[in-house]
Design a protein around this motif. Structure first.
Motif, PDB file in Angstrom:
ATOM      1  N   SER A 127      93.127  15.478  84.181  1.00 11.38           N
ATOM      2  CA  SER A 127      92.496  15.636  82.872  1.00 11.38           C
ATOM      3  C   SER A 127      92.977  16.925  82.223  1.00 11.38           C
ATOM      4  CB  SER A 127      90.974  15.664  83.012  1.00 11.38           C
ATOM      5  OG  SER A 127      90.331  15.923  81.778  1.00 11.38           O
ATOM      6  N   HIS A 128      92.883  16.989  80.904  1.00  9.28           N
ATOM      7  CA  HIS A 128      93.060  18.254  80.213  1.00  9.28           C
ATOM      8  C   HIS A 128      91.950  19.212  80.642  1.00  9.28           C
ATOM      9  CE1 HIS A 128      95.627  16.616  76.637  1.00  9.28           C
ATOM     10  NE2 HIS A 128      96.172  16.414  77.816  1.00  9.28           N
ATOM     11  N   ALA A 129      92.271  20.485  80.779  1.00  9.47           N
ATOM     12  CA  ALA A 129      91.312  21.475  81.257  1.00  9.47           C
ATOM     13  C   ALA A 129      90.393  21.939  80.127  1.00  9.47           C
ATOM     14  CB  ALA A 129      92.049  22.676  81.847  1.00  9.47           C
ATOM     15  N   PRO A 130      89.156  22.317  80.473  1.00 11.75           N
ATOM     16  CA  PRO A 130      88.275  22.920  79.465  1.00 11.75           C
ATOM     17  C   PRO A 130      88.843  24.257  78.994  1.00 11.75           C
ATOM     18  CG  PRO A 130      87.066  22.298  81.466  1.00 11.75           C
ATOM     19  CD  PRO A 130      88.517  22.194  81.782  1.00 11.75           C
ATOM     20  N   ASP A 131      88.346  24.737  77.875  1.00 10.35           N
ATOM     21  CA  ASP A 131      88.770  26.024  77.335  1.00 10.35           C
ATOM     22  C   ASP A 131      87.964  27.145  77.999  1.00 10.35           C
ATOM     23  OD1 ASP A 131      89.560  28.213  75.907  1.00 10.35           O
ATOM     24  OD2 ASP A 131      88.896  27.485  73.950  1.00 10.35           O
ATOM     25  N   HIS A 132      88.627  27.924  78.846  1.00  5.23           N
ATOM     26  CA  HIS A 132      87.956  29.017  79.554  1.00  5.23           C
ATOM     27  C   HIS A 132      88.332  30.386  78.983  1.00  5.23           C
ATOM     28  CE1 HIS A 132      86.113  26.570  82.628  1.00  5.23           C
ATOM     29  NE2 HIS A 132      87.265  25.995  82.915  1.00  5.23           N
ATOM     30  N   MET A 133      88.903  30.429  77.793  1.00  2.43           N
ATOM     31  CA  MET A 133      89.399  31.686  77.257  1.00  2.43           C
ATOM     32  C   MET A 133      88.294  32.734  77.132  1.00  2.43           C
ATOM     33  SD  MET A 133      92.051  33.293  76.534  1.00  2.43           S
ATOM     34  CE  MET A 133      93.168  31.886  76.557  1.00  2.43           C
ATOM     35  N   ARG A 134      87.117  32.325  76.706  1.00  4.05           N
ATOM     36  CA  ARG A 134      86.045  33.306  76.527  1.00  4.05           C
ATOM     37  C   ARG A 134      85.658  33.953  77.860  1.00  4.05           C
ATOM     38  NH1 ARG A 134      80.280  32.323  73.313  1.00  4.05           N
ATOM     39  NH2 ARG A 134      79.506  34.473  73.565  1.00  4.05           N
ATOM     40  N   ALA A 135      85.548  33.155  78.912  1.00  7.94           N
ATOM     41  CA  ALA A 135      85.207  33.716  80.225  1.00  7.94           C
ATOM     42  C   ALA A 135      86.304  34.664  80.708  1.00  7.94           C
ATOM     43  CB  ALA A 135      85.001  32.597  81.244  1.00  7.94           C
ATOM     44  N   ARG A 136      87.566  34.348  80.428  1.00  9.09           N
ATOM     45  CA  ARG A 136      88.677  35.175  80.887  1.00  9.09           C
ATOM     46  C   ARG A 136      88.760  36.500  80.138  1.00  9.09           C
ATOM     47  NH1 ARG A 136      93.070  30.247  80.597  1.00  9.09           N
ATOM     48  NH2 ARG A 136      92.194  28.965  82.297  1.00  9.09           N
ATOM     49  N   THR A 137      88.353  36.500  78.879  1.00  7.77           N
ATOM     50  CA  THR A 137      88.512  37.703  78.058  1.00  7.77           C
ATOM     51  C   THR A 137      87.221  38.524  77.966  1.00  7.77           C
ATOM     52  OG1 THR A 137      88.089  36.393  76.073  1.00  7.77           O
ATOM     53  CG2 THR A 137      90.386  36.730  76.707  1.00  7.77           C
ATOM     54  N   GLU A 138      86.095  37.876  77.676  1.00  5.91           N
ATOM     55  CA  GLU A 138      84.836  38.602  77.524  1.00  5.91           C
ATOM     56  C   GLU A 138      84.135  38.835  78.860  1.00  5.91           C
ATOM     57  OE1 GLU A 138      82.298  36.762  74.662  1.00  5.91           O
ATOM     58  OE2 GLU A 138      83.879  36.609  73.149  1.00  5.91           O
ATOM     59  N   GLY A 139      84.435  37.998  79.849  1.00  3.59           N
ATOM     60  CA  GLY A 139      83.797  38.145  81.149  1.00  3.59           C
ATOM     61  C   GLY A 139      82.557  37.274  81.291  1.00  3.59           C
ATOM     62  N   ILE A 140      82.002  37.282  82.493  1.00  5.74           N
ATOM     63  CA  ILE A 140      80.839  36.456  82.811  1.00  5.74           C
ATOM     64  C   ILE A 140      79.728  37.310  83.417  1.00  5.74           C
ATOM     65  CG2 ILE A 140      82.150  34.331  83.138  1.00  5.74           C
ATOM     66  CD1 ILE A 140      82.049  34.867  86.160  1.00  5.74           C
ATOM     67  N   LEU A 259      85.547  36.709  89.488  1.00  5.44           N
ATOM     68  CA  LEU A 259      85.473  35.438  90.197  1.00  5.44           C
ATOM     69  C   LEU A 259      86.724  34.655  89.814  1.00  5.44           C
ATOM     70  CD1 LEU A 259      81.728  34.331  89.912  1.00  5.44           C
ATOM     71  CD2 LEU A 259      82.927  35.301  91.897  1.00  5.44           C
ATOM     72  N   VAL A 260      87.466  34.192  90.813  1.00  4.96           N
ATOM     73  CA  VAL A 260      88.741  33.528  90.547  1.00  4.96           C
ATOM     74  C   VAL A 260      88.730  32.123  91.132  1.00  4.96           C
ATOM     75  CG1 VAL A 260      89.970  35.727  90.465  1.00  4.96           C
ATOM     76  CG2 VAL A 260      89.869  34.472  92.610  1.00  4.96           C
ATOM     77  N   SER A 261      89.286  31.187  90.374  1.00  4.69           N
ATOM     78  CA  SER A 261      89.313  29.792  90.800  1.00  4.69           C
ATOM     79  C   SER A 261      90.485  29.087  90.144  1.00  4.69           C
ATOM     80  CB  SER A 261      87.996  29.093  90.447  1.00  4.69           C
ATOM     81  OG  SER A 261      87.717  29.224  89.066  1.00  4.69           O
ATOM     82  N   SER A 262      90.737  27.850  90.559  1.00 11.27           N
ATOM     83  CA  SER A 262      91.960  27.163  90.159  1.00 11.27           C
ATOM     84  C   SER A 262      92.036  26.862  88.671  1.00 11.27           C
ATOM     85  CB  SER A 262      92.104  25.860  90.951  1.00 11.27           C
ATOM     86  OG  SER A 262      92.317  26.130  92.314  1.00 11.27           O
ATOM     87  N   VAL A 263      90.944  26.465  88.047  1.00 10.70           N
ATOM     88  CA  VAL A 263      90.997  26.043  86.650  1.00 10.70           C
ATOM     89  C   VAL A 263      90.533  27.144  85.696  1.00 10.70           C
ATOM     90  CG1 VAL A 263      90.172  24.336  84.978  1.00 10.70           C
ATOM     91  CG2 VAL A 263      90.735  23.627  87.312  1.00 10.70           C
ATOM     92  N   ARG A 264      89.443  27.831  86.029  1.00 13.56           N
ATOM     93  CA  ARG A 264      88.984  28.929  85.167  1.00 13.56           C
ATOM     94  C   ARG A 264      89.875  30.153  85.309  1.00 13.56           C
ATOM     95  NH1 ARG A 264      82.812  30.774  85.815  1.00 13.56           N
ATOM     96  NH2 ARG A 264      83.648  31.601  87.767  1.00 13.56           N
ATOM     97  N   HIS A 265      90.597  30.248  86.410  1.00 13.15           N
ATOM     98  CA  HIS A 265      91.448  31.392  86.748  1.00 13.15           C
ATOM     99  C   HIS A 265      90.586  32.644  86.989  1.00 13.15           C
ATOM    100  CE1 HIS A 265      94.720  28.765  86.348  1.00 13.15           C
ATOM    101  NE2 HIS A 265      94.967  28.890  85.049  1.00 13.15           N
TER     102      HIS A 265
END
Length: 296
Positions: A127-140, A259-265
């Motif tokens: 499948s196409h991946a969800p957009d995780h840009m906000r988590a990667r840039t702003e953090g969680i 936190l690192v993972s395959s799709v969210r990075h």
């Protein structure tokens, strides 16, 4: 071309008979059509294993490491060994069947199949991946939650399957609902005797100065494929890397954490239990750029 694709394996393991003698190793099928029997043990008991493989610009990333971990999880459940050649081909075929996109993923699943049948069920869903840009840039935002096991559970109670990627993910979903109730995005598991473990579906990385640290792999946690690649990248950037036994409070003491993972990075942690933490934006950007650009 579609945004989803599904490959059904005819013979997921060489140690078990094929579902249809003489048929191809796998075939691409209609994603929306029924494919799994209602009495499949993966459905009725969560008796199976899975992996999720990131695909960047059509290239499955860390595929060999994912297939090895897939086999290790199957062995822990006393399931037949997945055929690595067929699974790799199915992953690539499912990924190639998608409409081109910068980030996609493939999820491989192998169940024990129907009880008493002796033939595992297997498929690769892309499948196409969800957009995780906000988590990667702003953090969680994360909260620390007690996992309910001591840090040495893998040695004392191997039958609990700690460190295996099984389909029994009800707890992993429940903790995310608990995180939401606490106004957080994710969790960091802590052992009952006070040591950091991992996220709900991710590995934990901490940086202390020029040292990048992750909890040791003997703690009943999943060996992270993304974390392994990140350690290799960090060493090219002049950082030392280490597996260690980390107390729960070291998450608050670290210079930065992810936190690192395959799709969210790599998602930088910006708060722990409501306490703001620093985000290393430059290193996060470099890490995610590296992860997305991997060709294998």
């Amino acid at each position: 071309m579609p945004t989803t694709a599904l490959a059904i394996l005819n013979r997921p393991s060489l140690a078990a008979p094929a579902h249809r003698e003489g048929a191809p190793d796998f075939e691409l099928v209609d994603v929306d059509a029924p494919q799994v029997r209602v009495l499949d043990l993966g459905v009725t008991r969560g008796d199976g294993v899975f992996e999720t493989i990131s695909v960047g610009d059509g290239h499955p990333q860390a595929l060999a490491a994912h297939i090895r971990r897939f086999a290790k999880s199957a062995a822990a459940l006393d399931m037949p060994e997945p055929d690595p050649v067929v699974w790799e081909a199915a992953v690539r075929a499912a990924a190639d069947a998608l409409d081109p996109a910068h980030e996609t993923y493939v999820k491989t699943v192998m169940t024990r199949g129907l009880e008493g049948d002796g033939r595992p069920t297997g498929w690769a869903y892309a499948s196409h991946a969800p957009d995780h840009m906000r988590a990667r840039t702003e953090g969680i935002r994360v909260v620390r939650l007690d996992r309910g096991y001591r840090h040495d559970v893998a040695q004392t109670s191997p039958w609990l399957l700690a460190g295996s990627k099984t389909l029994s993910y009800a707890v992993n979903r429940a903790v995310l609902r608990e995180a939401a109730r606490r106004d957080a995005d994710d969790v960091v598991f802590v052992s009952s005797d006070g040591y950091l473990l991992e996220g709900s579906t991710s590995s934990l990385l901490l940086r202390f100065g020029d040292r990048l640290v992750t909890p040791g792999l003997d703690l009943g946690i999943l060996p992270g494929t993304t974390q392994g690649d990140l350690f290799a990248f960090a060493e090219t950037q002049g950082l030392s890397t280490e597996y260690a036994l980390l107390g729960a409070d070291e998450l608050l003491e670290a210079d930065a954490a992810w936190l690192v993972s395959s799709v969210r990075h790599a998602a930088p942690i910006r708060s722990v239990d409501g306490i703001a933490r620093p985000v290393d934006s430059d290193f996060s950007a470099a890490v995610n750029s590296y992860l997305i650009s991997r060709t294998e």
